[in-house]
Design a protein around this motif. Structure first.
Motif, mmCIF file in Angstrom:
data_model
loop_
_atom_site.group_PDB
_atom_site.id
_atom_site.type_symbol
_atom_site.label_atom_id
_atom_site.label_comp_id
_atom_site.label_asym_id
_atom_site.label_seq_id
_atom_site.Cartn_x
_atom_site.Cartn_y
_atom_site.Cartn_z
ATOM 1 N N CYS A 174 0.847 -1.193 0.000
ATOM 2 C CA CYS A 174 0.000 0.000 0.000
ATOM 3 C C CYS A 174 0.883 1.244 0.000
ATOM 4 C CB CYS A 174 -0.891 -0.007 1.243
ATOM 5 S SG CYS A 174 -1.977 1.419 1.302
ATOM 6 N N ASN A 176 -0.458 4.380 0.597
ATOM 7 C CA ASN A 176 -1.278 5.487 1.080
ATOM 8 C C ASN A 176 -0.827 6.160 2.368
ATOM 9 O OD1 ASN A 176 -3.347 5.957 -0.862
ATOM 10 N ND2 ASN A 176 -3.910 3.843 -0.466
ATOM 11 N N CYS A 178 -2.072 6.202 5.441
ATOM 12 C CA CYS A 178 -3.053 6.807 6.340
ATOM 13 C C CYS A 178 -2.342 6.892 7.696
ATOM 14 C CB CYS A 178 -4.294 5.922 6.438
ATOM 15 S SG CYS A 178 -5.055 5.663 4.824
ATOM 16 N N TYR A 180 -2.861 6.531 10.758
ATOM 17 C CA TYR A 180 -3.071 5.585 11.871
ATOM 18 C C TYR A 180 -2.549 4.194 11.549
ATOM 19 C CZ TYR A 180 -6.854 4.762 8.602
ATOM 20 O OH TYR A 180 -7.551 4.529 7.453
ATOM 21 N N CYS A 181 -2.177 3.944 10.282
ATOM 22 C CA CYS A 181 -2.101 2.561 9.791
ATOM 23 C C CYS A 181 -0.673 2.034 9.652
ATOM 24 C CB CYS A 181 -2.818 2.477 8.445
ATOM 25 S SG CYS A 181 -2.951 0.791 7.849
HETATM 26 FE FE1 SF4 Z 1 -3.295 1.587 3.152
HETATM 27 FE FE2 SF4 Z 1 -3.834 1.265 5.758
HETATM 28 FE FE3 SF4 Z 1 -4.781 3.387 4.479
HETATM 29 FE FE4 SF4 Z 1 -5.773 0.951 3.961
HETATM 30 S S1 SF4 Z 1 -5.942 2.039 5.888
HETATM 31 S S2 SF4 Z 1 -5.242 2.538 2.463
HETATM 32 S S3 SF4 Z 1 -3.910 -0.279 4.192
HETATM 33 S S4 SF4 Z 1 -2.612 2.917 4.814
#
Ligand code: SF4
Ligand code: SAM
Length: 457
Positions: A174, A176, A178, A180-181
């Protein structure tokens, strides 16, 4: 004394049984992990291990781990602790840890639990046979955790758990981040498999008797962006929709920012792609969405849902929501509650925010106290349960098409099936139904999570 006088049949059976090597895999976490376990099982079978469900019978135990939330990690450490007792009574037992926690904690796992023999990272799933051999030769801890993945992991033998539905990864990792992730840190950057490989796998699964496939990725809507010669997700969906050996296609997980008109259009015009949209919104507050780095606003999300509902009016819609993200005030939480009521999700997976060390959110100010989070989660679940029940009640009296999946978990006299919109339907078994085939059921009772009905002749 003759041979048969010395050994009873039971002794012979026992000795043969002892020669056999058994493995078991305890899997935590998402579908990607469940599928990795199928690839791990296939490799163990290729070196002579047989599967057992009974932990105490196993000569090899693999724990395939998740670290998305702290609660999962606590549970897993509990399980690893239990295995210490098993190993004390069975010194030749091999214990391996794989998955996201293995990728994150690496040799720390040996320090915390020296009874572990192997630690295998998320990028090393295909190396299980090599690591087992190394352990058997050296009898020393084996650590196989690469920092970075190969672009695409080599194929390994796979044993699928189901007989009707199969998972097919279309991409790994991934991009992205985010806030928290932990996923991008333990699964690496996005790598898409070529369309032709995926289509071939789907075709072959259909030939083996599978009826439904689920295309897997952390953000399926960015499929193909890392490899220019490849098509995008809409192209892939269209290609898989043409595979005649399969009846139903699902996919997960979609990122609301990246799903586009072309994807909605392909689904609308497809023969086999389920009219089911899982679009994790995470929060109904623009302030929180920004702090989460989700890349969209609530206004954008509402427009997207309008578009989907206009194109495919009977589509169902589910989501993921995190409560208690740092900085979430009572007012901002209320925005999420209002948002959920306005959209009317068929259901929602709701989570307490869990601090993951190394992610930006872990060090953000204004962390929300545990009891406040808990209270908000309860409010959110109560509101969502009312909505889910209300939506399900609208189905009473209607006849739906389900794929017959098998007996209900709690009652063998009932069968369970799923609609294309992912509703779980139970009905009294008639005996004419065939597992994996489509059947028509008229809905008689609606509950929050399931519907009950009667088979139509
Ligand atoms: Fe990627 Fe986690 Fe965001 Fe999903 S929640 S898009 S796995 S960073
Ligand atoms: N890639 C998918 C996505 O973006 O929706 C799913 C990834 S994650 C394994 C599944 C869900 O876990 C997320 O949608 C999010 O709601 C939740 N999650 C992830 N990190 C979390 C955290 N630190 N605390 C609580 N929930 C979390």
């Amino acid at each position: 004394m003759s041979h048969s006088d010395q050994y009873t049949i039971e002794d012979l059976y026992q000795s043969q049984h002892l020669d056999r090597k058994y493995f078991t895999i305890v899997t935590y976490g998402c579908q990607m992990n469940q599928h990795d376990s199928e690839r791990l099982a296939g490799q163990l079978k290729s070196i002579g291990y047989e599967y057992t469900e009974v932990l105490s019978e196993a000569n090899f135990v693999l724990v395939n781990t998740c670290c998305v939330r702290e609660s999962a990690e606590k549970k897993i450490y509990g399980k690893i602790g239990e295995l210490k007792t098993l190993k004390a009574s069975k010194p030749n037992l091999i214990i391996g840890i794989t998955g996201c926690m293995a990728q994150k904690d690496r040799e720390k796992l040996f320090q915390k639990a020296p009874h572990i023999d192997l630690v295998l990272g998320t990028h090393n799933v295909h190396q299980l046979v090599e690591t087992v051999k190394e352990f058997e030769e050296t009898k020393k801890h084996v650590l196989a955790v690469w920092d970075q993945a190969e672009r695409l992991a080599p194929d390994v033998p796979t044993i699928r758990k189901g007989a009707i539905s199969a998972w097919v990864p279309i991409m790994y990792g991934c991009n992205n981040f985010c806030t928290y992730c932990i996923v991008p840190y333990v699964r690496g950057r996005e790598r898409s498999r070529p369309v032709a490989d995926i289509v071939k796998e789907v075709y072959e699964l259909g030939q083996e008797g599978f009826k439904e496939i689920t295309l897997l990725g952390q953000n399926v809507n960015s499929y193909g962006k890392d490899a220019e010669q490849n098509g995008d997700f809409a192209d892939l969906l269209h290609a898989v929709d043409q595979v005649e050996t399969i009846e139903r296609i699902r996919y997960m997980t979609s990122h609301p920012r990246d799903i586009n008109d072309k994807v909605i259009d392909v689904i609308k015009n497809s023969k086999k792609i389920c009219e089911y949209f899982h679009l994790p919104v995470q929060s109904g507050s623009n302030t929180i969405l920004k702090a989460m780095n989700r890349g969209y606003t609530t206004e954008y999300y509402k427009e997207l849902i309008k578009k989907i509902r206009k194109a495919i009016p009977h589509a169902s819609l589910t989501t993921d929501i995190i409560v208690g993200f740092p900085g979430e005030t009572e007012e901002l939480f209320q925005e999420t509650l209002d948002f959920v009521k306005e959209i009317g999700f068929d259901s929602a997976y709701t989570f307490l925010y869990s601090k993951r060390s190394g992610t930006p959110a872990a060090t953000m100010p204004n962390q929300v106290p545990a009891e406040v989070k808990q209270n908000r989660l309860q409010q959110l679940m109560d509101a969502q349960n009312d909505i889910s029940l209300e939506i399900n009640k609208r189905l009473v009296g209607k006849t739906v098409t389900v794929m017959v999946e098998g007996p209900s978990k709690n009652d063998e006299s009932r069968l369970m099936g799923r609609t294309a919109t992912n509703k779980i339907i139970l009905w009294d078994k008639r005996g004419t139904e065939k597992i994996g085939e489509l059947a028509k059921v008229t809905i008689t009772t609606a509950q929050t999570w399931i519907l009950k009905g009667q088979l139509v002749d």
